[in-house]
Design an enzyme around this catalytic site. Structure first.
Site, PDB file in Angstrom:
ATOM      1  CB  THR A   3      -0.925  -0.013   1.230  1.00  0.00           C
ATOM      2  OG1 THR A   3      -1.748  -1.176   1.156  1.00  0.00           O
ATOM      3  CG2 THR A   3      -1.833   1.196   1.314  1.00  0.00           C
TER       4      THR A   3
ATOM      5  CB  SER B 281     -10.039  -0.990   3.457  1.00  0.00           C
ATOM      6  OG  SER B 281      -8.813  -0.325   3.421  1.00  0.00           O
TER       7      SER B 281
ATOM      8  N   GLY C  99       0.186   0.142   5.870  1.00  0.00           N
ATOM      9  CA  GLY C  99       0.470  -0.575   7.116  1.00  0.00           C
ATOM     10  C   GLY C  99      -0.592  -1.582   7.502  1.00  0.00           C
ATOM     11  N   GLY C 100      -1.512  -1.894   6.573  1.00  0.00           N
ATOM     12  CA  GLY C 100      -2.521  -2.907   6.873  1.00  0.00           C
ATOM     13  C   GLY C 100      -3.337  -2.535   8.098  1.00  0.00           C
TER      14      GLY C 100
HETATM   15  N1  GLU Z   1      -5.143  -4.129   2.050  1.00  0.00           N
HETATM   16  C1  GLU Z   1      -4.987  -3.375   3.238  1.00  0.00           C
HETATM   17  C2  GLU Z   1      -6.243  -2.569   3.519  1.00  0.00           C
HETATM   18  O1  GLU Z   1      -6.937  -2.187   2.629  1.00  0.00           O
HETATM   19  C3  GLU Z   1      -3.857  -2.427   3.188  1.00  0.00           C
HETATM   20  C4  GLU Z   1      -2.548  -3.109   3.229  1.00  0.00           C
HETATM   21  C5  GLU Z   1      -1.431  -2.189   3.666  1.00  0.00           C
HETATM   22  O2  GLU Z   1      -1.657  -1.090   4.074  1.00  0.00           O
HETATM   23  O3  GLU Z   1      -0.276  -2.552   3.607  1.00  0.00           O
HETATM   24  O4  GLU Z   1      -6.499  -2.298   4.645  1.00  0.00           O
END
Ligand code: GLU
Length: 598
Positions: free
Chosen positions: A409, A473, A494-495
């Protein structure tokens, strides 16, 4: 139309955060597989009338050039995103999804454009369940064709440009096409990300191997790296516009490539022509909440990140007003407890609102936040707190889901000379997404952000898989307002940890009045249900008041971790905008006036 309602709060109490430089060490965290930049201890900052901060110097340069030639912040987003698709494909691109929060100065309105990936109309709820009836291992799922959601990024750029662009659409593609065709010097991060993708598994993708591992080895550090197929996909999108992508040649190639990859296993579900043709950007209502004298606005569901930031700040604000003899430890304790409570709610209540109604107003209303704050004990930590029961949830009987993993991301912020502000987070999910490609573009694996199981003991999970649904998300683009004008924009990759990073950063920027450079270098705190996680490189043991011991005394189980945040922020101060890029990644801040590099 967006309404700003502000209430004045008492002056804030002094809180202490640390702003020491961060010594960085390369780490791999399989749950969030993007590294931190080992040798980067410089912080890129810039100040001026118009400022851009992206995760890559070439993307920032393209965005700045766009602003120089009279483009708006939206034009700059298109330029930067298309360049990032070429130079930072591990994090975002045309085959992924994105959220845009956009302040339009002319109409004084805030918009939230949702370009999140969408599940196929054909999808079945058990794609992540194996034939033995178990959850598929996450890493295996990331490679699956079924993980690829209908990309939303091209549609978001198109819609954003239609609403807010000023330069011709095609003009904003010039730099990216040039870089893809003529090549660019790969950054250390780009090369490290390819190595990471190798470790995650690339045997399923010959295309990945041929583009990113020519002759079986990493691209050379000092040789121009080209991606001709991506150059032609970008040229096509530039010329044909959105129909070329979702209904024309790019769609045909994408579906053809997926069918070809599917040939050995017809049972594996993936997206269709109809899914592409039916993709729609959603114009959502931004969510805003007062924090002391500011109005903080972020992204609504299907993001759970924005709700978590606003809730955590809400409980933190209420509790931090109480005097404490141990103010320093108390700050970290309250932050950890606030984040843990907010996490419990987003794990439970958030999903795409097309499936279950989300009690959004209830989750953010003052009475509910007060009730949640009263559950926080100042003298001891609470492990694994329960979700609350906000107004509007009475008819819902749901189960919670575990936190999601992630990794690929990027975030960028732009303020232009007209006063428009963009805060934009874009993702392909894992590093290089599914590691599958079509037309030179990386295809996302965003559908692994759905809960792998759809119910617990018969109770449905809000983020379960459903046709045409968007996975929950954590992406949380933020714009902060004071007296009805934007004064700060921020976001991060940062997920699951994104709202944790943002909450740390907002407290630093707003309460402590830290400069953008200080904000991106301050130590970060994160939480798990049973742990409090302190930044490994933060040298916490030498903290003046021994924060570690203070937290332990309050019952916290402490873990240390390196964090691969990629904060990008701009802040209005003393008559101009100031930006900074997180030193944990290779971002760059540039401005139309003075550029500084410290
Ligand atoms: N796929 C994740 C989300 O939409 C983001 C992944 C990331 O930030 O590294 O929350």
């Amino acid at each position: 139309m967006f309404k700003l309602a502000l209430k004045t709060y008492k002056p804030l109490k002094l809180l202490l955060l640390f702003t020491l430089p961060v010594p960085l060490v390369a780490q791999v965290n399989w749950k969030a597989p993007e590294t931190i930049d080992a040798k980067k201890n410089l912080v890129s900052t810039a100040s001026g009338e118009a400022v851009v901060v992206t995760a890559n110097p070439l993307a920032s340069a393209a965005a700045l050039k766009t602003l120089q030639t009279g483009g708006t912040a939206m034009d700059a987003v298109v330029s930067a995103q298309t360049v990032l698709a070429v130079v930072e494909p591990q994090s975002s691109g045309l085959g992924g999804g994105a959220f845009l929060l956009y302040w339009d100065q002319a109409t004084k309105s805030l918009s939230a454009l949702d370009g999140r990936e969408t599940a196929s109309a054909q999808i079945e709820e058990d794609i992540w369940i194996t034939s033995e009836g178990k959850e598929m291992p996450w890493l295996m799922a990331t490679k699956s064709l079924s993980a690829i959601g209908v990309p939303g990024t091209p549609a978001l750029l198109w819609e954003g440009h239609r609403q807010f662009g000023r330069l011709p659409w095609e003009t904003n593609f010039k730099k990216s096409i040039h870089l893809a065709k003529k090549g660019f010097i790969p950054s250390p991060r780009f090369l490290r990300s390819i190595s990471l993708a190798q470790k995650l598994g690339i045997n399923h993708s010959l295309t990945f191997q041929s583009i990113y591992l020519p002759n079986g080895s990493l691209p050379k550090q000092k040789t121009l790296f080209r991606n001709q197929k991506l150059a032609s996909t970008l040229s096509h999108l530039a010329k044909e516009g959105i129909n070329g992508f979702y209904r024309g040649a790019i769609a045909n190639q994408l579906v053809g490539d997926l069918r070809f990859q599917q040939k050995n296993n017809q049972k594996v579900q993936t997206i269709t022509h109809e899914d592409l043709a039916n993709y729609q950007v959603q114009n959502r209502n931004p969510i805003c909440r007062k924090y002391r004298s500011w109005n903080i606005c972020s992204f609504p569901p299907p993001s759970g990140g924005g709700v978590a930031v606003l809730q955590a700040l809400g409980t933190y604000e209420l509790l931090s007003k109480q005097p404490s003899p141990k103010a320093k430890t108390n700050h970290w304790h309250l932050l950890a407890e606030s984040l843990r409570l907010a996490d419990a709610d987003r794990s439970h209540w958030i999903g795409d609102p097309i499936d279950f109604p989300i009690p959004l107003e209830g989750l953010l209303e003052d009475d509910y936040v007060e009730e949640r704050a009263s559950a926080i004990q100042t003298s001891t930590t609470t492990f694994n707190p329960l979700h609350g029961k906000p107004k509007g949830s009475e008819s819902l009987d749901l189960a919670s889901q575990p936190r999601t993993a992630g990794g690929g991301t990027t975030h960028l912020v732009v303020v232009d000379t007209y006063g428009n502000v963009a805060s934009y987070t874009s993702s392909v999910e894992t590093v290089f997404g599914s590691r599958r490609l079509s037309g030179g573009m990386i295809l996302n694996n965003q559908l692994t952000d759905f809960s792998f199981i759809s119910n617990v003991g018969g109770k449905p999970i809000a983020n379960r898989i459903r046709p045409r649904k968007r996975p929950m998300s954590s992406m949380s683009p933020v714009i902060v307002f004071k007296n009805d004008r934007p004064v700060l924009a921020i976001g991060s990759p940062g997920g699951w940890l994104i709202p944790h990073y943002i909450t740390n950063a907002l407290i630093g920027a707003l309460d402590l009045k830290l400069s953008p450079k200080e904000v991106v270098t301050q130590k970060l705190l994160s939480v798990q249900p049973n742990y409090t996680v302190l930044e490994k490189n933060g040298n916490w043991s030498k903290a003046p008041t021994n924060i570690h011991q203070g937290l332990k005394n309050l019952g916290h189980q402490i873990k240390y971790s390196s964090f691969s945040s990629g904060l990008a922020l701009i802040k209005w101060d003393k008559g101009s905008w100031h930006g900074a890029a997180d030193p944990r990644r290779e971002g760059k801040a540039l401005s139309l006036q003075v550029e500084e590099r410290h």
